[in-house]
Design an enzyme around this catalytic site. Structure first.
Site, PDB file in Angstrom:
ATOM      1  N   ASP A 183       0.829  -1.212   0.000  1.00 49.94           N
ATOM      2  CA  ASP A 183       0.000   0.000   0.000  1.00 49.94           C
ATOM      3  C   ASP A 183       0.862   1.260   0.000  1.00 49.94           C
ATOM      4  OD1 ASP A 183       0.881  -0.625   2.656  1.00 49.94           O
ATOM      5  OD2 ASP A 183      -0.476   0.929   3.390  1.00 49.94           O
ATOM      6  N   GLU A 184       0.248   2.360  -0.371  1.00 50.65           N
ATOM      7  CA  GLU A 184       0.795   3.718  -0.215  1.00 50.65           C
ATOM      8  C   GLU A 184       2.235   3.856  -0.711  1.00 50.65           C
ATOM      9  OE1 GLU A 184      -1.700   5.495   3.541  1.00 50.65           O
ATOM     10  OE2 GLU A 184       0.102   4.343   4.009  1.00 50.65           O
ATOM     11  N   VAL A 185       2.495   3.411  -1.915  1.00 51.03           N
ATOM     12  CA  VAL A 185       3.834   3.549  -2.486  1.00 51.03           C
ATOM     13  C   VAL A 185       3.974   4.952  -3.088  1.00 51.03           C
ATOM     14  CG1 VAL A 185       5.503   2.620  -4.125  1.00 51.03           C
ATOM     15  CG2 VAL A 185       3.899   1.078  -2.966  1.00 51.03           C
TER      16      VAL A 185
END
Length: 501
Positions: free
Chosen positions: A297-299
């Site tokens: 997630d949230e790269v």
């Protein structure tokens, strides 16, 4: 006064005001005793309290019928035994250990909660344990009922984790999602790569989980019917990894020169995948569960976008400027690495959203609240097993009884077929650690997480918030009595706070 029911004629009073007051004060203990014995003073209250205790099961069973027939329990003669028709018997170590554990909770057997349903036992105001004749048919509505704890933003001492596993068992949670490392620190002590924690933990000796610590958590959880699923989130959320593993992270650039900062895992180096192969081979042997959570997630793409080597790689691969394709390239290789260890994997929803080719048995965790119903519909339409955490982020706090918001969630309220909805196997309450450490974790988590517990366990029709409040108040008091510092729901008190008048 020797016994209740004796006749005590009240004295004839013909006194001045001062004398009358003096007489009443002298007679107060006698009058109080008579009133209690005859139910004048506390009769209604005791009756209501008894009624509350009898119906305060949490989570509420699927079906139960309690009668007025009551039995008194004697600590001297109470035993926990296997029924004659039991298929387990004395050879089942899990049950035998559970029996011993609950016997030791109190020398006088407080009986709560032995094998889930001893919450039926209540103590009256004379200190006698009672249980009403009750028939119960029970099973969980959802198979996956999890709690996520974050031990990276703040290190969580072992005793805090174990205490919350105990609370989880009391609330019928069965999955501990251990978000063990992140940007801020790497407390997991790896045998294969010891420098990850030596250089990535807040402290290399005091703020780490040794192999024996991890083994203790897994066994403590297993004895309480709880799975431990570790999460090692990549390629983002990995700043702490780079402290102990050179060249793992992507060098960020400012113009044509390195800025001295680092971004996500470098996805263009073979050495990154060699490292992940060795690391997850170790993880697959340390954690016995069939699944590992791989995050995804949230790269943040800004560092990749700034790096000239990655820009060149993007052009060679035909990715253009779509860095989500680069993320998918990395995750696809990581999934193949983990699959080779014979483990299944769980991922956050972005991995699905970005079109990564996933194995059929992948579990997708839906965590974004803005389009939750649409996401559930899309993931289940694609045939993937799903768990829901979006409405249950307990790190968001507000004034008042926010547990009601968690309680009112219906996990299957999204457009889809019955087959799609069967793919939603449960959910998780998540307590992220930016503002949580050992000092406030337990009261912030409980009893707010209990609301999620009942939603995931009890029948869909169990939605009466008023009834839930009355039962949860009592359940919270049971947790406090068992040493779990669960915060109050609202004004009031627990009966065990006071012993007598």
């Amino acid at each position: 006064l020797t016994r209740c029911g004796s006749a005590y004629p009240l004295p004839r009073l013909n006194l001045t005001l001062t004398g009358a007051m003096y007489c009443l004060l002298k007679l107060a203990p006698l009058f109080l005793a008579v009133a209690v014995c005859n139910g004048w003073l506390f009769g209604d209250f005791v009756g209501k309290q008894k009624e509350q205790d009898e119906i305060s099961l949490w989570p509420l069973p699927q079906k139960f019928q309690s009668s007025a027939v009551a039995f008194k329990l004697s600590p001297a003669s109470f035993q926990i035994v296997h029924a004659k028709q039991s298929s387990a018997g004395p050879s089942c170590g899990l049950l035998e250990n559970a029996f011993r554990r609950y016997e030791l909770y109190s020398p006088l057997f407080t009986f709560e909660p032995v094998l889930c349903y001893k919450r039926l036992v209540y103590e009256d105001y004379y200190g006698v344990n009672n249980i009403n004749k009750t028939d119960i048919s029970d099973f969980p509505r959802f198979a996956h009922r999890g709690i996520l704890l974050d031990s990276s933003r703040h290190f969580l001492p072992l005793k805090v984790i174990l205490a919350n596993l105990e609370a989880m068992a009391m609330n019928k949670f069965n999955v501990f999602h251990w978000h063990i490392v992140d940007d801020q620190s790497f407390p997991y002590m790896s045998r294969t790569f010891p420098e990850l924690s030596q250089k990535g933990a807040y402290h290399p000796f005091t703020h780490v989980y040794t192999p024996s610590d991890v083994k203790m958590v897994i066994e403590f959880a297993r004895m309480r019917g709880i799975r431990v699923i570790p999460e090692f989130d990549t390629p983002g959320h990995t700043e702490s990894w780079g402290n102990g593993q050179l060249d793992l992270l992507t060098p960020c650039y400012s113009g044509s020169s390195p800025s001295g900062t680092f971004g996500p895992v470098n996805p263009i180096l073979n050495s990154s995948y060699d490292f992940m192969t060795q690391f997850f081979k170790e993880i697959s042997t340390v954690f016995p569960d069939a699944y590992i959570h791989l995050g995804g997630d949230e790269v943040d793409f800004r560092c990749w976008e700034s790096n000239p080597d990655i820009q060149k790689f993007m052009a060679q691969q035909g990715f253009g400027t779509d860095y989500s394709k680069l993320e998918s390239f990395y995750i696809q290789r990581l999934l193949d690495i983990v699959a080779a260890t014979k483990k299944g994997y769980m991922v956050w929803q972005e991995v699905f959203d970005n079109g990564v080719k996933l194995k059929d048995d992948t579990v997708v965790e839906v965590w974004m609240g803005n389009k939750m119903e649409e996401e559930l519909q899309n993931v289940t339409r694609a045939g993937f097993t799903t768990i829901l955490s979006a409405p249950w982020y307990l790190d968001y706090i507000s004034y008042g009884q926010d547990w009601q918001h968690y309680y009112k969630v219906e996990p299957l309220s999204f457009p889809g077929t019955d087959a799609q909805k069967k793919l939603v196997i449960g959910g998780e309450a998540c307590l992220w650690g930016e503002y949580v450490d050992a000092t406030n974790l337990t009261p912030r988590l409980w009893p707010r997480a209990s609301a999620v517990a009942e939603r995931l366990w009890s029948d869909k029709s169990v939605t009466d918030v008023g009834n839930a409040y009355n039962r949860l108040v009592q359940h919270r008091c049971r947790m406090v009595k068992r040493g779990i510092p669960a915060e109050p729901l609202f004004v009031g008190h627990c009966r065990q706070e006071y012993k007598g008048l």
